[in-house]
Design an enzyme around this catalytic site. Structure first.
Site, PDB file in Angstrom:
ATOM      1  N   ARG A   1     -21.843  25.914  12.826  1.00  0.00           N
ATOM      2  CA  ARG A   1     -21.739  24.448  12.758  1.00  0.00           C
ATOM      3  C   ARG A   1     -21.377  23.929  14.147  1.00  0.00           C
ATOM      4  O   ARG A   1     -20.465  24.454  14.774  1.00  0.00           O
ATOM      5  CB  ARG A   1     -20.646  24.056  11.755  1.00  0.00           C
ATOM      6  CG  ARG A   1     -20.606  22.563  11.446  1.00  0.00           C
ATOM      7  CD  ARG A   1     -19.425  22.235  10.540  1.00  0.00           C
ATOM      8  NE  ARG A   1     -19.603  22.643   9.149  1.00  0.00           N
ATOM      9  CZ  ARG A   1     -20.123  21.860   8.190  1.00  0.00           C
ATOM     10  NH1 ARG A   1     -20.532  20.659   8.473  1.00  0.00           N
ATOM     11  NH2 ARG A   1     -20.221  22.309   6.954  1.00  0.00           N
TER      12      ARG A   1
ATOM     13  N   GLY B   1       0.799  -1.230   0.000  1.00  0.00           N
ATOM     14  CA  GLY B   1       0.000   0.000   0.000  1.00  0.00           C
ATOM     15  C   GLY B   1       0.829   1.276   0.000  1.00  0.00           C
ATOM     16  O   GLY B   1       0.280   2.376  -0.149  1.00  0.00           O
ATOM     17  N   GLU B   2       2.135   1.169   0.157  1.00  0.00           N
ATOM     18  CA  GLU B   2       2.955   2.389   0.154  1.00  0.00           C
ATOM     19  C   GLU B   2       3.127   2.899  -1.279  1.00  0.00           C
ATOM     20  O   GLU B   2       3.177   2.126  -2.232  1.00  0.00           O
ATOM     21  CB  GLU B   2       4.337   2.089   0.761  1.00  0.00           C
ATOM     22  CG  GLU B   2       4.265   1.826   2.249  1.00  0.00           C
ATOM     23  CD  GLU B   2       5.614   1.446   2.846  1.00  0.00           C
ATOM     24  OE1 GLU B   2       6.616   1.365   2.104  1.00  0.00           O
ATOM     25  OE2 GLU B   2       5.646   1.193   4.067  1.00  0.00           O
TER      26      GLU B   2
ATOM     27  N   HIS C   1      -9.690  27.482   1.828  1.00  0.00           N
ATOM     28  CA  HIS C   1     -10.820  27.731   2.735  1.00  0.00           C
ATOM     29  C   HIS C   1     -10.690  29.085   3.439  1.00  0.00           C
ATOM     30  O   HIS C   1     -11.614  29.890   3.424  1.00  0.00           O
ATOM     31  CB  HIS C   1     -10.930  26.578   3.742  1.00  0.00           C
ATOM     32  CG  HIS C   1     -12.050  26.760   4.690  1.00  0.00           C
ATOM     33  ND1 HIS C   1     -13.353  26.893   4.267  1.00  0.00           N
ATOM     34  CD2 HIS C   1     -12.080  26.872   6.036  1.00  0.00           C
ATOM     35  CE1 HIS C   1     -14.135  27.062   5.320  1.00  0.00           C
ATOM     36  NE2 HIS C   1     -13.381  27.063   6.392  1.00  0.00           N
TER      37      HIS C   1
ATOM     38  N   GLY D   1     -24.670  19.651   2.891  1.00  0.00           N
ATOM     39  CA  GLY D   1     -25.630  20.197   3.855  1.00  0.00           C
ATOM     40  C   GLY D   1     -25.789  21.713   3.743  1.00  0.00           C
ATOM     41  O   GLY D   1     -26.917  22.227   3.749  1.00  0.00           O
ATOM     42  N   THR D   2     -24.689  22.411   3.603  1.00  0.00           N
ATOM     43  CA  THR D   2     -24.737  23.881   3.561  1.00  0.00           C
ATOM     44  C   THR D   2     -25.556  24.363   2.367  1.00  0.00           C
ATOM     45  O   THR D   2     -26.507  25.140   2.510  1.00  0.00           O
ATOM     46  CB  THR D   2     -23.279  24.441   3.467  1.00  0.00           C
ATOM     47  OG1 THR D   2     -22.556  23.956   4.587  1.00  0.00           O
ATOM     48  CG2 THR D   2     -23.261  25.950   3.419  1.00  0.00           C
TER      49      THR D   2
ATOM     50  N   ASP E   1     -22.296  31.619   4.195  1.00  0.00           N
ATOM     51  CA  ASP E   1     -21.818  31.959   5.542  1.00  0.00           C
ATOM     52  C   ASP E   1     -20.902  33.163   5.403  1.00  0.00           C
ATOM     53  O   ASP E   1     -20.544  33.568   4.281  1.00  0.00           O
ATOM     54  CB  ASP E   1     -21.117  30.777   6.238  1.00  0.00           C
ATOM     55  CG  ASP E   1     -19.938  30.229   5.449  1.00  0.00           C
ATOM     56  OD1 ASP E   1     -19.246  31.013   4.774  1.00  0.00           O
ATOM     57  OD2 ASP E   1     -19.709  29.008   5.502  1.00  0.00           O
TER      58      ASP E   1
ATOM     59  N   LYS F   1     -24.129  31.310   9.320  1.00  0.00           N
ATOM     60  CA  LYS F   1     -24.198  29.866   9.589  1.00  0.00           C
ATOM     61  C   LYS F   1     -23.372  29.527  10.825  1.00  0.00           C
ATOM     62  O   LYS F   1     -22.342  30.141  11.062  1.00  0.00           O
ATOM     63  CB  LYS F   1     -23.615  29.128   8.377  1.00  0.00           C
ATOM     64  CG  LYS F   1     -23.508  27.634   8.539  1.00  0.00           C
ATOM     65  CD  LYS F   1     -22.956  26.984   7.282  1.00  0.00           C
ATOM     66  CE  LYS F   1     -21.453  26.889   7.268  1.00  0.00           C
ATOM     67  NZ  LYS F   1     -20.930  26.123   6.125  1.00  0.00           N
TER      68      LYS F   1
ATOM     69  N   SER G   1     -19.039  19.530   0.505  1.00  0.00           N
ATOM     70  CA  SER G   1     -18.599  18.256   1.068  1.00  0.00           C
ATOM     71  C   SER G   1     -19.821  17.355   1.268  1.00  0.00           C
ATOM     72  O   SER G   1     -20.184  16.581   0.386  1.00  0.00           O
ATOM     73  CB  SER G   1     -17.854  18.529   2.374  1.00  0.00           C
ATOM     74  OG  SER G   1     -17.453  17.328   2.956  1.00  0.00           O
TER      75      SER G   1
HETATM   76  C1  R5P Z   1     -17.374  25.900   5.473  1.00  0.00           C
HETATM   77  O1  R5P Z   1     -17.137  26.881   6.171  1.00  0.00           O
HETATM   78  C2  R5P Z   1     -17.120  25.834   4.001  1.00  0.00           C
HETATM   79  O2  R5P Z   1     -16.922  27.079   3.447  1.00  0.00           O
HETATM   80  C3  R5P Z   1     -18.241  25.109   3.301  1.00  0.00           C
HETATM   81  O3  R5P Z   1     -19.435  25.840   3.453  1.00  0.00           O
HETATM   82  C4  R5P Z   1     -18.423  23.751   3.886  1.00  0.00           C
HETATM   83  O4  R5P Z   1     -17.199  23.086   3.918  1.00  0.00           O
HETATM   84  C5  R5P Z   1     -19.423  22.937   3.120  1.00  0.00           C
HETATM   85  O5  R5P Z   1     -19.544  21.698   3.744  1.00  0.00           O
HETATM   86  P1  R5P Z   1     -20.848  20.844   3.584  1.00  0.00           P
HETATM   87  O6  R5P Z   1     -21.061  20.608   2.129  1.00  0.00           O
HETATM   88  O7  R5P Z   1     -20.516  19.580   4.342  1.00  0.00           O
HETATM   89  O8  R5P Z   1     -21.970  21.581   4.225  1.00  0.00           O
END
Ligand code: R5P
Length: 308
Positions: free
Chosen positions: A197, A41-42, A133, A230-231, A172, A195, A227
């Protein structure tokens, strides 16, 4: 610009497409890193040609399998230093680990600091990322860095649709700069939604303004990362209730983990545009990928090739 003969673009196989297009746009030679996985796996990495005295631009996609991809970038950097490349520019279009940018809970590792310190100490001179980010995290990298905000590519993606009286939404406060830049480029206004979290459960809570009405306007929600989805899904549902017309999302990095696509589909989004900063998923209707190579190549040419 310095001599282009002295600049070599090397890409890992998972960034071969980016390596080819960026080298073509910049008129540079491109080779792919020799790469294999040992039975245990390396990862194994070998330089495909002599790099002594050359400015090497190394490209690696760090998602999926972020840990492995970072280690591979470290292995390649070790080889480049030991074979006397004169300058090492590492392009990580998506800087993985960037969201853990502080000690939210006591005792946590500040992951982005650790990754950036590692890359600097290995001998990476220049680091190029797309829409990290939080830009201030890059202070942990000791060399020169470039954070490309891909507004031109977002606009190019969106030009495929005919937006009607658009508005841009930041999901956000951290996305406010992106929303401002995109709204300026589209010639429209933007709104910020707050927002929070939960740091333990990961649950998202939006403070949705009660009286915001979009009056049938097309809306573009802009974010750095999708990701779990959800956001964006949460905001899209809210925007429907606030009488938005069509709702689009545009993001730099589409990770699409778990059931994110289901979530996004059922939230009423018309389309999700993401860039080719991470490996693309299988083709499907909701998501469209946009090529960031041109914007990346332009930024590199302007800021990093003068001293090659
Ligand atoms: C968070 O501060 C980022 O800017 C994105 O809003 C966040 O990573 C999105 O993540 P997810 O799709 O899980 O809500």
């Amino acid at each position: 610009m310095g001599s282009q003969h002295n600049v070599l673009v090397l890409s890992f196989p998972n960034a071969d497409d980016l390596g080819r297009s960026i080298s073509q746009l910049l008129g540079l030679k491109h080779r792919v890193i020799q790469y294999k996985i040992f039975p245990d796996g390396e990862s194994y990495v070998r330089l495909p040609e002599e790099v002594s005295g050359k400015h090497v631009i190394l490209i690696q996609r760090t998602y999926p399998e972020p840990d492995k991809r970072i280690v591979e970038a470290v292995l390649a950097t070790d080889a480049l230093v030991s074979h006397k490349a004169s300058l090492i520019t590492l392009i990580l279009p998506y800087l993985t680990y960037a969201r853990q940018d502080k000690e939210f809970l006591k005792g946590e590792a500040v992951s982005v600091r650790a990754v950036l310190k590692l890359l600097s100490s290995m001998g990476v001179d220049n680091l190029v990322v797309i829409d990290v980010h939080k830009p201030e995290s890059l202070k942990h990298f000791k060399g020169r860095y470039l954070n490309v905000i891909p507004v031109n590519t977002w606009v190019k993606c969106l030009s495929k649709i005919n937006l009607v009286n658009p508005a841009v939404i930041a999901p956000d406060i951290g996305a406010a700069g992106r929303a401002e830049a995109l709204s300026k480029a589209l010639g429209c206004d933007y709104f910020i939604i707050r927002k929070a979290r939960d740091r333990v459960t990961g649950e998202i809570k939006h403070e949705l303004p009660e009286r915001l009405s979009m009056n049938g306007r097309d809306v573009v929600v802009v974010d750095d990362i999708i990701s779990t989805g959800g956001t964006i899904a949460n905001i899209a549902k809210y925007l429907r209730s606030a009488s938005a017309g069509r709702i689009y999302a545009v993001a730099s990095h589409g990770l699409f983990v778990k059931d994110s696509l289901e979530k996004l589909r059922s939230s009423g989004l018309s389309k999700v545009f993401v860039l080719n900063t991470v490996l693309a998923r299988e083709a499907e209707d909701l998501v469209e990928y946009c090529d960031v190579s041109k914007e990346l190549a332009d930024a590199i040419k302007e800021s990093l090739l003068g001293d090659s």
